[in-house]
Design a protein around this motif. Structure first.
Motif, PDB file in Angstrom:
ATOM      1  N   PHE A 171       0.722  -1.260  -0.034  1.00  0.00           N
ATOM      2  CA  PHE A 171      -0.024  -0.096   0.064  1.00  0.00           C
ATOM      3  C   PHE A 171       0.798   1.046  -0.181  1.00  0.00           C
ATOM      4  O   PHE A 171       1.729   1.219   0.708  1.00  0.00           O
ATOM      5  CB  PHE A 171      -0.933   0.039   1.203  1.00  0.00           C
ATOM      6  CG  PHE A 171      -1.900  -1.205   1.358  1.00  0.00           C
ATOM      7  CD1 PHE A 171      -3.071  -0.789   0.772  1.00  0.00           C
ATOM      8  CD2 PHE A 171      -1.646  -2.338   2.025  1.00  0.00           C
ATOM      9  CE1 PHE A 171      -4.087  -2.013   1.009  1.00  0.00           C
ATOM     10  CE2 PHE A 171      -2.372  -3.416   1.955  1.00  0.00           C
ATOM     11  CZ  PHE A 171      -3.713  -3.083   1.383  1.00  0.00           C
ATOM     12  N   LEU A 172       0.677   2.181  -0.842  1.00  0.00           N
ATOM     13  CA  LEU A 172       1.223   3.576  -1.092  1.00  0.00           C
ATOM     14  C   LEU A 172       0.133   4.537  -0.702  1.00  0.00           C
ATOM     15  O   LEU A 172      -0.720   4.650  -1.437  1.00  0.00           O
ATOM     16  CB  LEU A 172       1.997   3.626  -2.366  1.00  0.00           C
ATOM     17  CG  LEU A 172       2.882   4.986  -2.353  1.00  0.00           C
ATOM     18  CD1 LEU A 172       3.885   5.148  -1.333  1.00  0.00           C
ATOM     19  CD2 LEU A 172       3.388   4.956  -3.743  1.00  0.00           C
ATOM     20  N   ASP A 173       0.313   5.122   0.453  1.00  0.00           N
ATOM     21  CA  ASP A 173      -0.840   6.048   0.855  1.00  0.00           C
ATOM     22  C   ASP A 173      -0.191   7.363   0.674  1.00  0.00           C
ATOM     23  O   ASP A 173       0.868   7.811   1.241  1.00  0.00           O
ATOM     24  CB  ASP A 173      -1.148   5.891   2.332  1.00  0.00           C
ATOM     25  CG  ASP A 173      -2.499   6.314   2.614  1.00  0.00           C
ATOM     26  OD1 ASP A 173      -2.801   7.519   2.111  1.00  0.00           O
ATOM     27  OD2 ASP A 173      -3.090   6.227   3.526  1.00  0.00           O
ATOM     28  N   LEU A 174      -0.734   8.181   0.002  1.00  0.00           N
ATOM     29  CA  LEU A 174      -0.225   9.746  -0.372  1.00  0.00           C
ATOM     30  C   LEU A 174      -1.165  10.730   0.395  1.00  0.00           C
ATOM     31  O   LEU A 174      -2.110  10.926   0.079  1.00  0.00           O
ATOM     32  CB  LEU A 174      -0.250   9.988  -1.886  1.00  0.00           C
ATOM     33  CG  LEU A 174       0.153   9.080  -3.010  1.00  0.00           C
ATOM     34  CD1 LEU A 174      -0.084   9.266  -4.245  1.00  0.00           C
ATOM     35  CD2 LEU A 174       1.762   9.011  -2.632  1.00  0.00           C
ATOM     36  N   LEU A 175      -0.699  11.222   1.297  1.00  0.00           N
ATOM     37  CA  LEU A 175      -0.973  12.340   2.123  1.00  0.00           C
ATOM     38  C   LEU A 175      -0.274  13.502   1.610  1.00  0.00           C
ATOM     39  O   LEU A 175       0.433  14.211   2.221  1.00  0.00           O
ATOM     40  CB  LEU A 175      -0.737  12.000   3.564  1.00  0.00           C
ATOM     41  CG  LEU A 175      -1.628  10.923   4.292  1.00  0.00           C
ATOM     42  CD1 LEU A 175      -1.142  10.622   5.678  1.00  0.00           C
ATOM     43  CD2 LEU A 175      -2.797  11.197   4.250  1.00  0.00           C
ATOM     44  N   ILE A 176      -0.693  13.918   0.433  1.00  0.00           N
ATOM     45  CA  ILE A 176      -0.387  14.846  -0.236  1.00  0.00           C
ATOM     46  C   ILE A 176      -1.610  15.706  -0.737  1.00  0.00           C
ATOM     47  O   ILE A 176      -2.433  15.064  -1.232  1.00  0.00           O
ATOM     48  CB  ILE A 176       0.754  14.557  -1.394  1.00  0.00           C
ATOM     49  CG1 ILE A 176       1.774  13.842  -0.867  1.00  0.00           C
ATOM     50  CG2 ILE A 176       1.043  15.692  -2.256  1.00  0.00           C
ATOM     51  CD1 ILE A 176       2.501  13.192  -2.089  1.00  0.00           C
ATOM     52  N   CYS A 177      -1.734  17.112  -0.432  1.00  0.00           N
ATOM     53  CA  CYS A 177      -2.662  17.863  -1.105  1.00  0.00           C
ATOM     54  C   CYS A 177      -3.248  17.505  -2.602  1.00  0.00           C
ATOM     55  O   CYS A 177      -2.255  17.678  -3.266  1.00  0.00           O
ATOM     56  CB  CYS A 177      -2.615  19.392  -0.758  1.00  0.00           C
ATOM     57  SG  CYS A 177      -2.584  19.652   1.089  1.00  0.00           S
ATOM     58  N   VAL A 178      -4.345  17.230  -2.950  1.00  0.00           N
ATOM     59  CA  VAL A 178      -4.753  17.251  -4.234  1.00  0.00           C
ATOM     60  C   VAL A 178      -3.689  16.180  -4.993  1.00  0.00           C
ATOM     61  O   VAL A 178      -2.952  16.855  -6.241  1.00  0.00           O
ATOM     62  CB  VAL A 178      -5.059  18.484  -4.718  1.00  0.00           C
ATOM     63  CG1 VAL A 178      -5.758  18.414  -6.333  1.00  0.00           C
ATOM     64  CG2 VAL A 178      -5.636  19.526  -4.001  1.00  0.00           C
ATOM     65  N   SER A 179      -3.430  14.934  -4.548  1.00  0.00           N
ATOM     66  CA  SER A 179      -2.635  14.199  -5.304  1.00  0.00           C
ATOM     67  C   SER A 179      -2.805  13.310  -6.427  1.00  0.00           C
ATOM     68  O   SER A 179      -2.080  12.540  -6.718  1.00  0.00           O
ATOM     69  CB  SER A 179      -1.829  13.371  -3.872  1.00  0.00           C
ATOM     70  OG  SER A 179      -2.885  12.444  -3.540  1.00  0.00           O
ATOM     71  N   ASN A 180      -4.139  13.594  -6.878  1.00  0.00           N
ATOM     72  CA  ASN A 180      -4.797  12.838  -8.039  1.00  0.00           C
ATOM     73  C   ASN A 180      -3.792  12.498  -9.254  1.00  0.00           C
ATOM     74  O   ASN A 180      -3.729  11.260  -9.717  1.00  0.00           O
ATOM     75  CB  ASN A 180      -5.965  13.619  -8.425  1.00  0.00           C
ATOM     76  CG  ASN A 180      -7.022  13.858  -7.539  1.00  0.00           C
ATOM     77  OD1 ASN A 180      -6.677  14.023  -6.396  1.00  0.00           O
ATOM     78  ND2 ASN A 180      -8.224  13.915  -7.927  1.00  0.00           N
ATOM     79  N   PRO A 181      -3.171  13.623  -9.529  1.00  0.00           N
ATOM     80  CA  PRO A 181      -2.358  13.123 -10.948  1.00  0.00           C
ATOM     81  C   PRO A 181      -1.207  12.233 -10.636  1.00  0.00           C
ATOM     82  O   PRO A 181      -1.105  11.210 -11.318  1.00  0.00           O
ATOM     83  CB  PRO A 181      -1.676  14.549 -11.173  1.00  0.00           C
ATOM     84  CG  PRO A 181      -2.657  15.639 -10.598  1.00  0.00           C
ATOM     85  CD  PRO A 181      -3.009  14.947  -9.545  1.00  0.00           C
ATOM     86  N   LEU A 182      -0.634  12.481  -9.598  1.00  0.00           N
ATOM     87  CA  LEU A 182       0.461  11.489  -9.078  1.00  0.00           C
ATOM     88  C   LEU A 182      -0.198  10.028  -8.801  1.00  0.00           C
ATOM     89  O   LEU A 182       0.542   9.169  -9.148  1.00  0.00           O
ATOM     90  CB  LEU A 182       1.046  11.800  -7.769  1.00  0.00           C
ATOM     91  CG  LEU A 182       2.163  11.098  -7.097  1.00  0.00           C
ATOM     92  CD1 LEU A 182       3.549  10.475  -8.027  1.00  0.00           C
ATOM     93  CD2 LEU A 182       2.935  11.755  -5.719  1.00  0.00           C
ATOM     94  N   ALA A 183      -1.294  10.175  -7.991  1.00  0.00           N
ATOM     95  CA  ALA A 183      -1.876   8.943  -7.720  1.00  0.00           C
ATOM     96  C   ALA A 183      -2.374   7.953  -8.947  1.00  0.00           C
ATOM     97  O   ALA A 183      -2.033   6.825  -9.354  1.00  0.00           O
ATOM     98  CB  ALA A 183      -3.083   9.067  -6.786  1.00  0.00           C
ATOM     99  N   ILE A 184      -2.681   8.598  -9.864  1.00  0.00           N
ATOM    100  CA  ILE A 184      -3.130   8.032 -11.096  1.00  0.00           C
ATOM    101  C   ILE A 184      -2.070   7.617 -12.001  1.00  0.00           C
ATOM    102  O   ILE A 184      -1.721   6.556 -12.481  1.00  0.00           O
ATOM    103  CB  ILE A 184      -4.012   8.985 -12.232  1.00  0.00           C
ATOM    104  CG1 ILE A 184      -5.492   9.253 -11.348  1.00  0.00           C
ATOM    105  CG2 ILE A 184      -4.226   8.580 -13.224  1.00  0.00           C
ATOM    106  CD1 ILE A 184      -6.136  10.376 -11.875  1.00  0.00           C
ATOM    107  N   LEU A 185      -0.933   8.447 -11.825  1.00  0.00           N
ATOM    108  CA  LEU A 185       0.425   7.775 -12.530  1.00  0.00           C
ATOM    109  C   LEU A 185       0.708   6.712 -11.843  1.00  0.00           C
ATOM    110  O   LEU A 185       1.128   5.762 -12.494  1.00  0.00           O
ATOM    111  CB  LEU A 185       1.570   9.061 -12.484  1.00  0.00           C
ATOM    112  CG  LEU A 185       2.637   8.741 -13.416  1.00  0.00           C
ATOM    113  CD1 LEU A 185       2.208   8.752 -14.969  1.00  0.00           C
ATOM    114  CD2 LEU A 185       3.318  10.065 -13.233  1.00  0.00           C
ATOM    115  N   LEU A 186       0.997   6.513 -10.707  1.00  0.00           N
ATOM    116  CA  LEU A 186       1.275   5.332  -9.827  1.00  0.00           C
ATOM    117  C   LEU A 186       0.282   4.319 -10.044  1.00  0.00           C
ATOM    118  O   LEU A 186       1.086   2.985 -10.279  1.00  0.00           O
ATOM    119  CB  LEU A 186       1.232   5.765  -8.345  1.00  0.00           C
ATOM    120  CG  LEU A 186       2.700   6.550  -7.917  1.00  0.00           C
ATOM    121  CD1 LEU A 186       2.164   7.064  -6.484  1.00  0.00           C
ATOM    122  CD2 LEU A 186       3.785   5.561  -7.948  1.00  0.00           C
TER     123      LEU A 186
END
Length: 161
Positions: free
Chosen positions: A126-141
């Motif tokens: 699991f990679l949990d991104l607690l980064i504001c509005v991280s949608n683009p990075l999450a989708i790329l990952l």
């Protein structure tokens, strides 16, 4: 045969939290004068406010999770992301800031693609991104690291600014 990641038990020692943002005054001062940073110099450049809104909650979190054996990495760098995803940890939580398709870490601001490249293709966790509005990075990952389960808050500001 190994069970899928979502069926395996996860213990606190299987988890790590990476802080890409400063969690102390020294890190705050370092980032305040850095040309490639945004959070401290442009969003919250006043120490008492940063201490109240960022450092104090981080300290409470660190104290709580450390009691149970969760790993904590302050001043996380790009390389630390790769090391955290090396297969020893099952859950990697990245707390940071982003701007202009870049993630701020202790060693600078890095393009999303560089962050993705730090996560090995074989990382099954699991990679949990607690980064504001991280949608683009999450989708790329999600597109490029399909064995990993990517968690993120859709269009949400994690840091209250």
């Amino acid at each position: 045969m190994t069970a899928p990641i979502y069926l395996r038990p996860i213990r606190p020692k299987d988890c790590i939290i990476l802080f890409g943002i400063p969690t102390d005054f020294a890190g705050f001062r370092r980032d305040l004068g850095a040309a490639d940073k945004d959070l401290v110099p442009n969003v919250c450049p006043v120490w008492p406010r940063y201490r109240r809104d960022i450092v104090a909650p981080a300290e409470r979190l660190i104290a709580s999770v450390s009691k149970f054996g969760v790993g904590v990495q302050r001043d996380a760098t790009l390389r630390d992301i790769g090391e955290a995803c090396n297969g020893i940890r099952t859950v990697v939580i990245l707390i940071s800031h982003w701007t202009d398709d870049r993630v701020e870490l202790s060693d600078g601001s890095h393009p999303f693609q560089d962050v993705v490249e730090q996560v090995p293709d074989q990382f099954e966790g699991f990679l949990d991104l607690l980064i504001c509005v991280s949608n683009p990075l999450a989708i790329l990952l999600r597109d490029l690291r399909q064995r990993a389960i990517i968690r993120f808050a859709t269009d949400t500001y994690v840091i209250p600014y």
